[in-house]
Design a protein around this motif. Structure first.
Motif, PDB file in Angstrom:
ATOM      1  N   VAL A 169       0.823  -1.203   0.000  1.00  0.00           N
ATOM      2  CA  VAL A 169       0.000   0.000   0.000  1.00  0.00           C
ATOM      3  C   VAL A 169       0.861   1.260   0.000  1.00  0.00           C
ATOM      4  O   VAL A 169       0.534   2.249  -0.644  1.00  0.00           O
ATOM      5  N   PHE A 170       1.972   1.219   0.718  1.00  0.00           N
ATOM      6  CA  PHE A 170       2.868   2.369   0.783  1.00  0.00           C
ATOM      7  C   PHE A 170       3.828   2.303  -0.396  1.00  0.00           C
ATOM      8  O   PHE A 170       5.018   2.066  -0.263  1.00  0.00           O
TER       9      PHE A 170
ATOM     10  N   CYS B 179       6.356   7.272   4.145  1.00  0.00           N
ATOM     11  CA  CYS B 179       5.499   7.234   5.338  1.00  0.00           C
ATOM     12  C   CYS B 179       5.218   5.808   5.820  1.00  0.00           C
ATOM     13  O   CYS B 179       4.435   5.613   6.750  1.00  0.00           O
ATOM     14  N   MET B 180       5.830   4.822   5.207  1.00  0.00           N
ATOM     15  CA  MET B 180       5.581   3.430   5.580  1.00  0.00           C
ATOM     16  C   MET B 180       6.045   3.170   7.017  1.00  0.00           C
ATOM     17  O   MET B 180       7.228   3.343   7.328  1.00  0.00           O
ATOM     18  N   PRO B 181       5.138   2.779   7.909  1.00  0.00           N
ATOM     19  CA  PRO B 181       5.551   2.433   9.272  1.00  0.00           C
ATOM     20  C   PRO B 181       6.583   1.303   9.243  1.00  0.00           C
ATOM     21  O   PRO B 181       6.446   0.329   8.498  1.00  0.00           O
TER      22      PRO B 181
ATOM     23  N   PRO C 257      10.470   8.688   8.647  1.00  0.00           N
ATOM     24  CA  PRO C 257      11.871   8.749   9.067  1.00  0.00           C
ATOM     25  C   PRO C 257      12.136   9.601  10.308  1.00  0.00           C
ATOM     26  O   PRO C 257      12.996   9.278  11.100  1.00  0.00           O
ATOM     27  N   GLU C 258      11.410  10.684  10.509  1.00  0.00           N
ATOM     28  CA  GLU C 258      11.660  11.565  11.653  1.00  0.00           C
ATOM     29  C   GLU C 258      10.566  11.495  12.717  1.00  0.00           C
ATOM     30  O   GLU C 258      10.534  12.332  13.616  1.00  0.00           O
TER      31      GLU C 258
ATOM     32  N   TYR D 239      -3.814  11.474   5.928  1.00  0.00           N
ATOM     33  CA  TYR D 239      -2.938  10.328   6.180  1.00  0.00           C
ATOM     34  C   TYR D 239      -3.470   9.495   7.344  1.00  0.00           C
ATOM     35  O   TYR D 239      -3.534   8.270   7.266  1.00  0.00           O
ATOM     36  N   PHE D 240      -3.878  10.153   8.429  1.00  0.00           N
ATOM     37  CA  PHE D 240      -4.424   9.441   9.584  1.00  0.00           C
ATOM     38  C   PHE D 240      -5.672   8.641   9.200  1.00  0.00           C
ATOM     39  O   PHE D 240      -5.853   7.516   9.645  1.00  0.00           O
TER      40      PHE D 240
END
Length: 127
Positions: free
Chosen positions: A27-28, A37-39, A71-72, A115-116
């Motif tokens: 999906v990401f 944004c991939m966890p 990443p951050e 995104y959420f």
């Protein structure tokens, strides 16, 4: 770690015991959700942010489980004295995240509602 919990993929497993899990790389992919944004879950010896090689990293005896949402953006970082305990926690964090039990919104200083909403949909989490 041969098999990842549902929704996660073993992205990398190093000979030194490190493990990297990626959440839903299908999906990401840059279309539906940005790949950046991939966890991602890390199991590392020593802190993940210690990227410099050298004696401090090579002689570290503690293990860390770290969940990055980006990443951050760090949602979880927990130390462990023993790798088996860290592996157990890695699995539980992965499962909790996939089931929507981790409040990832609290990790962001600037809300990203679209995104959420997509993460809520993927994890079955109710906002």
């Amino acid at each position: 770690m041969d098999e990842a919990p549902a929704g996660w993929t073993v992205w990398n497993a190093g000979d030194d015991g490190r493990v990297v899990l990626a959440y839903r790389p299908d999906v990401f992919d840059g279309d539906a959700l940005p790949a950046a944004c991939m966890p991602t879950l890390y199991l590392t010896r020593g802190r993940r942010n210690n990227r410099r090689p050298g004696p401090e990293r090579e002689t570290a005896t503690d293990w860390f489980v770290t969940l990055f949402l980006e990443p951050e953006v760090t949602a979880i970082e927990e130390p462990f004295d023993r790798r088996p305990d860290a592996i157990d926690r890695l699995r539980s964090v992965a499962t909790e995240f996939a089931e929507g039990a981790i409040d990832y919104r609290a990790s962001y200083q600037v809300p990203r509602e679209t995104y959420f909403e997509e993460l809520d949909r993927l994890t079955g989490r109710e906002p």
